[in-house]
Design an enzyme around this catalytic site. Structure first.
Site, PDB file in Angstrom:
ATOM      1  N   CYS A 186     -41.160-108.316   6.987  1.00  0.00           N
ATOM      2  CA  CYS A 186     -39.779-108.690   7.278  1.00  0.00           C
ATOM      3  C   CYS A 186     -38.784-107.670   6.721  1.00  0.00           C
ATOM      4  O   CYS A 186     -37.708-107.482   7.291  1.00  0.00           O
ATOM      5  CB  CYS A 186     -39.485-110.074   6.715  1.00  0.00           C
ATOM      6  SG  CYS A 186     -40.475-111.388   7.462  1.00  0.00           S
ATOM      7  N   CYS A 199     -44.360-107.792  12.910  1.00  0.00           N
ATOM      8  CA  CYS A 199     -44.432-109.251  12.830  1.00  0.00           C
ATOM      9  C   CYS A 199     -45.891-109.698  12.842  1.00  0.00           C
ATOM     10  O   CYS A 199     -46.345-110.412  13.740  1.00  0.00           O
ATOM     11  CB  CYS A 199     -43.654-109.871  13.984  1.00  0.00           C
ATOM     12  SG  CYS A 199     -43.242-111.614  13.717  1.00  0.00           S
ATOM     13  N   CYS A 222     -38.099-105.171   9.325  1.00  0.00           N
ATOM     14  CA  CYS A 222     -37.700-105.687  10.631  1.00  0.00           C
ATOM     15  C   CYS A 222     -36.182-105.785  10.753  1.00  0.00           C
ATOM     16  O   CYS A 222     -35.517-106.417   9.926  1.00  0.00           O
ATOM     17  CB  CYS A 222     -38.326-107.064  10.865  1.00  0.00           C
ATOM     18  SG  CYS A 222     -37.907-107.778  12.468  1.00  0.00           S
ATOM     19  N   LYS A 242     -52.975-114.751  33.454  1.00  0.00           N
ATOM     20  CA  LYS A 242     -52.324-113.744  32.623  1.00  0.00           C
ATOM     21  C   LYS A 242     -52.961-112.382  32.822  1.00  0.00           C
ATOM     22  O   LYS A 242     -52.279-111.362  32.953  1.00  0.00           O
ATOM     23  CB  LYS A 242     -52.390-114.134  31.149  1.00  0.00           C
ATOM     24  CG  LYS A 242     -51.718-113.132  30.229  1.00  0.00           C
ATOM     25  CD  LYS A 242     -51.768-113.580  28.796  1.00  0.00           C
ATOM     26  CE  LYS A 242     -53.191-113.679  28.306  1.00  0.00           C
ATOM     27  NZ  LYS A 242     -53.874-112.360  28.326  1.00  0.00           N
ATOM     28  N   CYS A 255     -34.017-114.318  14.149  1.00  0.00           N
ATOM     29  CA  CYS A 255     -35.373-114.720  13.769  1.00  0.00           C
ATOM     30  C   CYS A 255     -35.288-115.944  12.870  1.00  0.00           C
ATOM     31  O   CYS A 255     -35.097-115.820  11.657  1.00  0.00           O
ATOM     32  CB  CYS A 255     -36.100-113.585  13.049  1.00  0.00           C
ATOM     33  SG  CYS A 255     -37.795-114.005  12.563  1.00  0.00           S
TER      34      CYS A 255
END
Length: 258
Positions: A223, A216, A226, A155, A235
């Site tokens: 929320c 998040c 969002c 990664k 979601c």
């Protein structure tokens, strides 16, 4: 965006999840165009991608980014950013030659606030020696060569190739982005790359890190701020758990780790 991957089996030919583009665009708007949500996240001002800005030579810029990535695993952006600044100050410039020849005690003292600092001190000095001796002070330009450096995983190598060389080789995925039913982050990466357009591969890390830091969040996610929470199917966690309660959530922040 990636919450929908929980409902599919990810293989090398995974179909694109439903409504992924809509979710991506909404997250992008919250990160980069909305005046109220996920702008100015720590990753925007202190992320590994800006670690080389204090250096003049391109090879030293790339080397600084690599060192920042190596220090950032299991460490917050602010702590990593501060450690890189301390190291640069102690060495009078962050480059392979200076780090390779520095007293180990000086290196340890400069980075001793990051996670697993003692181990990382050895990794970054060994890496500096390799970069100095084998790559003339620069960093490797291939995945295989990067993976030969101590403390560098897949990664981290994918991120370095993108940030340092502008090469789109792979998406950096770790345990925070990896979700069932795949067994490993590498399986998740392969599945994700099979449907996410290649022009988004180098953008997705920075996008989701900031979204995870500002909206998040793992504890008491916001929320109500969002855009995904008000649309059915974007979601799943929003509709399984009341948005005002900071209960168990799927963490989609991508943290840089070895």
């Amino acid at each position: 965006m990636f919450l929908v991957t929980r409902a599919v089996t990810i293989t090398s030919s995974t179909p694109a999840p439903a409504h992924w583009r809509q979710a991506y665009d909404l997250i992008h708007a919250m990160r980069y165009t909305s005046p109220r949500c996920a702008q100015n996240a720590p990753v925007d001002t202190m992320g590994c991608n800006i670690a080389g800005e204090a250096e003049d030579e391109h090879k030293n810029k790339r080397f600084s980014i690599l060192i920042s990535l190596m220090l950032s695993s299991q460490t917050k952006d602010l702590v990593t950013h501060t450690a890189v600044a301390h190291l640069r100050s102690a060495l009078h410039g962050l480059n392979a030659s200076a780090l390779a020849s520095a007293p180990p005690s000086l290196v340890r003292e400069s980075i001793n606030k990051v996670g697993f600092w003692h181990r990382k001190a050895g990794y970054i000095q060994h890496t500096a020696v390799i970069c100095h001796d084998k790559y003339r002070g620069d960093i490797p330009r291939t995945l295989g060569e990067l993976l030969e450096l101590p403390g560098v995983g897949r990664k981290m190598a994918y991120l370095m190739l993108g940030l340092g060389w502008g090469l789109n080789v792979g998406i950096g995925v770790d345990v925070h982005m990896h979700l069932p039913p795949t067994k490993t982050p590498e399986e998740t990466r392969i599945g994700l790359e099979s449907w996410l357009p290649s022009d988004l591969h180098q953008k997705i890390n920075h996008l989701l890190v900031g979204f995870g830091q500002m909206i998040c969040t793992p504890v008491k996610p916001k929320c109500s701020e969002c855009s995904l929470s008000s649309i059915e199917g974007l979601c799943p966690s929003t509709h399984r758990h009341p948005p005002i309660i900071g209960g168990p959530r799927i963490k989609i922040e991508i943290e840089i780790e070895q």
